[in-house]
Design a protein around this motif. Structure first.
Motif, short mmCIF file in Angstrom:
data_model
loop_
_atom_site.label_atom_id
_atom_site.label_comp_id
_atom_site.label_asym_id
_atom_site.label_seq_id
_atom_site.Cartn_x
_atom_site.Cartn_y
_atom_site.Cartn_z
N THR A 1 44.62 42.17 36.26
CA THR A 1 45.05 42.82 37.50
C THR A 1 45.41 41.82 38.58
OG1 THR A 1 42.74 43.03 38.19
CG2 THR A 1 43.73 44.91 37.07
N VAL A 2 45.04 40.57 38.38
CA VAL A 2 45.41 39.53 39.33
C VAL A 2 46.80 38.99 39.01
CG1 VAL A 2 44.84 37.23 40.21
CG2 VAL A 2 43.02 38.87 39.76
N PHE A 3 47.07 38.75 37.73
CA PHE A 3 48.33 38.14 37.33
C PHE A 3 49.35 39.14 36.80
CE2 PHE A 3 45.13 34.74 36.74
CZ PHE A 3 45.63 33.86 37.68
N GLY A 4 48.96 40.39 36.62
CA GLY A 4 49.89 41.37 36.10
C GLY A 4 50.11 41.18 34.61
N LEU B 1 42.59 29.21 39.43
CA LEU B 1 43.61 28.18 39.68
C LEU B 1 44.18 27.67 38.36
CD1 LEU B 1 45.23 26.18 41.35
CD2 LEU B 1 43.22 24.69 41.42
N ARG B 2 43.30 27.37 37.42
CA ARG B 2 43.75 26.86 36.12
C ARG B 2 44.64 27.90 35.43
NH1 ARG B 2 42.37 22.89 32.55
NH2 ARG B 2 40.71 22.17 33.94
N ALA B 3 44.24 29.17 35.50
CA ALA B 3 45.02 30.22 34.86
C ALA B 3 46.39 30.36 35.49
CB ALA B 3 44.26 31.55 34.93
N ASP B 4 46.45 30.32 36.81
CA ASP B 4 47.72 30.48 37.52
C ASP B 4 48.64 29.29 37.28
OD1 ASP B 4 49.61 31.63 39.17
OD2 ASP B 4 48.75 30.81 40.99
N ALA B 5 48.08 28.09 37.30
CA ALA B 5 48.89 26.88 37.19
C ALA B 5 49.29 26.57 35.75
CB ALA B 5 48.15 25.69 37.79
N THR B 6 48.36 26.70 34.82
CA THR B 6 48.62 26.27 33.44
C THR B 6 48.76 27.42 32.45
OG1 THR B 6 46.29 26.13 32.74
CG2 THR B 6 47.21 24.25 33.92
N GLY B 7 48.40 28.63 32.85
CA GLY B 7 48.46 29.77 31.95
C GLY B 7 47.22 29.97 31.10
N VAL B 8 46.30 29.00 31.14
CA VAL B 8 45.10 29.07 30.31
C VAL B 8 44.09 30.04 30.95
CG1 VAL B 8 43.15 27.78 29.38
CG2 VAL B 8 45.41 26.74 29.44
N GLY B 9 43.72 31.10 30.22
CA GLY B 9 42.72 32.04 30.69
C GLY B 9 43.26 33.21 31.49
N ARG B 10 44.57 33.40 31.51
CA ARG B 10 45.13 34.50 32.29
C ARG B 10 44.67 35.87 31.80
NH1 ARG B 10 50.70 34.49 35.15
NH2 ARG B 10 50.62 32.49 36.24
N ALA B 11 44.41 35.99 30.52
CA ALA B 11 44.03 37.29 29.96
C ALA B 11 42.77 37.85 30.60
CB ALA B 11 43.85 37.17 28.46
N LYS B 12 41.95 36.98 31.16
CA LYS B 12 40.71 37.43 31.79
C LYS B 12 40.96 38.14 33.11
CE LYS B 12 36.23 35.70 33.45
NZ LYS B 12 35.39 34.50 33.68
N TRP B 13 42.15 37.92 33.69
CA TRP B 13 42.42 38.44 35.02
C TRP B 13 43.72 39.28 35.03
CZ3 TRP B 13 38.23 36.71 37.67
CH2 TRP B 13 37.66 35.50 37.27
#
Length: 585
Positions: A508-511, A494-506
């Motif tokens: 295949t989820v966020f493209g 949720l934090r990654a999707d909403a704020t961008g923090v930690g997206r690199a960990k996922w």
């Protein structure tokens, strides 16, 4: 803890939109704050901006003739989230906006939540700096995107992203793509996702689009008669009456009680809370309702949330919950008017008013309360009968939507062997909807009010009540280690999707992380108010249900947002259990 229905006793404010998104003072000019987003009607848009949106709709067909369904609420939804309609800036007759609107410099510094470096492409022509790239104008275009999309809409032979008309036309063209049909929800979502690659951004914008769409509809009650008309007239007659925590009942407005979790009191305010208003309006039609919103959902013919708000008819009750499908989490009720609008006693600090039905997250269906004279569709009657017949079973395995295909090589979440409890889970059994057509009214007591779900703007004082209510209404059904692992992952996603923090960990989820040009929500006021992890129909599927708060790109803060993240379980050759998150669609 008091009995569960007492826990949800007094209706509170509604969450935002699934978004997303927020309460709306439709056609009244009413503005409020404290966790409820302001606006939602043409009245909150500067007239010059609204003119630009409408003009862009007329001009878009010249550039994308195959585009269907472009309308001004779509452009208004984007601009509300991106810049709050440039409010606070001057807008000249020709559409020029001053001072110019600039986004955060995307240099990967982390400022404003940006984590990706975008090299300069315009030499500072549009974004005022050659040291990097930043979004510009009321629609927050990247300079490189503007160069390929921007058009001159006001006839000055300059395509300027800092001009309201040019920017609105550019946004319309960009959203239309090569010829989307924006009347189809799936294509509208795809267009918004292209604008910002965040599912929370999409939910937020869709919420505003729905609000502006409802606000643009004229309310027509000429074909409403009988008890439904009596109920509606009674409710409308109370517009302007203050919200009072615990106030109102069959005899009309009354003084309420003390206190909400943060200390808000209705003891000195003569008015209504949401269930007090509905109880009063229905009493005028000779119909007895219980005193609390969750109990009112058990009266009359239930309208499943799965049928959407289009199944509602004027006079119906409209319910909202922090966990739709779990009626004990219902915290709010309104009266449907038609045209996507309802009469609503929203929260402390507001008055009885008209709001958009889709302005609130957590739509939990409706109820005819045994008064609608027009017959419902056979499909609705069949579904309602089936739901009532198997209510207990349905609630034991409530669906959260169909899982999309699992991505290849997605990051996994490994369950730990820590046997400590994730939380002190409550022992309440699952609720069973009532089939009773009438119910004995219950007089609210101070203890009932004190245990109620919190209204908007309560801050952290109300978060514990939300968490306890979720746990009580939806008892734990996963091993503690799995629950802990899923909650950790769900919060991070949720934090990654909403704020961008930690997206690199996922990935295949966020493209492609490069698509997340700017965070949909700021990190400063982001917080998770409640979270639970439960099975999702089978032992190898789970859902993390989160309630949260945040400030969007336009500066609007809202709380009681709702998000679900779905996971599938796989077992390794060594027998270890891992949970894989599924991309949201």
């Amino acid at each position: 803890m008091v009995a569960l229905l007492m826990f949800a006793a007094v209706c509170c404010a509604a969450p935002v939109g699934n978004a997303i998104s927020a309460y709306v003072a439709l056609k009244t000019g009413e503005q409020d704050n404290g966790g409820i987003a302001e606006g939602g009607s043409a009245a909150d848009i500067p007239p010059r901006m609204l003119t630009a949106y409408k003009k862009a709709v007329q001009q878009a067909g010249k550039y994308v003739p195959k585009c269907e369904g472009m309308r001004w609420p779509i452009l208004a939804g984007i601009a509300k989230v991106e810049s709050n309609h440039a409010i606070g800036h001057s807008i000249a007759d020709n559409g020029d906006i001053r001072p110019k609107i600039y986004g955060v410099l995307l240099n990967g510094s982390g400022a404003g939540g940006n984590t990706t470096v975008f090299p300069d492409t315009d030499g500072g022509k549009w974004d005022g700096t050659a040291n990097g790239e930043r979004a510009v104008g009321p629609f927050q275009f990247m300079p490189s995107t503007w160069e390929s999309t921007g058009k001159d809409a006001n006839g000055d032979k300059i395509a300027d992203p800092h001009n309201a008309e040019d920017a609105a036309l550019g946004a319309a063209i960009y959203l239309c793509g090569k010829g989307r049909d924006l009347t189809k929800r799936s294509q509208l979502k795809a267009a918004i996702l292209q604008y910002n690659h965040s599912s929370e951004y999409v939910a937020n914008v869709l919420g505003w689009i729905d609000q502006y769409t409802a606000a643009a509809n004229d309310l027509d009650l000429k074909n409403v008669s009988g008890k439904a008309r009596t109920v509606i007239d009674a409710a409308l007659s109370q517009r302007g009456v203050p919200y009072s925590w615990g106030g109102g009942g069959t005899k009309g407005p009354s003084y309420g009680f003390c206190c909400s979790p943060s200390g808000k009191s209705g003891a000195s305010i003569r008015g209504f809370d949401c269930a007090g208003l509905t109880q009063y309006a229905y009493a005028k039609a000779g119909i007895t309702l219980p005193r609390v919103a969750a109990s009112q959902a058990g009266v009359g013919q239930r309208i499943p949330a799965s049928l959407g708000t289009g199944a509602l008819k004027p006079g119906d009750l409209v319910f909202y919950a922090t966990a739709p499908g779990r009626d004990p989490t219902i915290y709010h009720v309104g009266i449907y008017l038609g045209s996507g609008q309802m009469v609503n006693a929203a929260r402390p600090g507001t008055v009885v008013r008209l709001d958009a039905v889709n302005a609130m997250s957590g739509y939990a269906g409706g109820s005819t309360s045994a008064m609608t004279t027009n017959p419902r569709s056979p499909r609705l009657l069949l579904l309602n009968t089936a739901i009532l017949a198997v209510a207990g079973v349905a609630l034991l395995g409530v669906s959260h939507g169909q899982d999309p295909p699992a991505p290849a090589a997605a990051p996994t979440v490994r369950a730990t062997t820590d046997s400590s409890s994730v939380a002190a889970l409550s022992p309440y059994s699952k609720p069973t909807p009532s089939t009773t057509a009438t119910a004995t009214p219950a007089t609210p007591t101070p203890s009932a009010v004190e245990s109620a779900l919190p209204p908007h703007g309560e801050g952290t004082a109300g978060d514990l009540a939300i968490q306890r209510n979720l746990e009580a209404a939806w008892p734990a059904d996963l091993p503690t280690a799995d629950e802990r692992a899923l909650l950790t992952a769900g919060r991070a996603l949720l934090r990654a999707d909403a704020t961008g923090v930690g997206r690199a960990k996922w990935p295949t989820v966020f493209g492609d992380s490069g698509q997340a040009v700017a965070p949909a929500f700021a990190t400063a006021r982001f917080r998770i108010q409640g979270a639970i992890a439960r099975r999702d129909g089978s032992p190898n599927k789970a859902v993390v249900h989160l309630v949260w708060a945040g400030t969007d790109r336009g500066g609007t803060f809202t709380d009681l947002r709702i998000t679900d993240w779905h996971f599938t379980r796989t077992i390794t050759k060594k027998g270890a259990s891992t949970w894989t998150p599924q991309p949201r669609t």
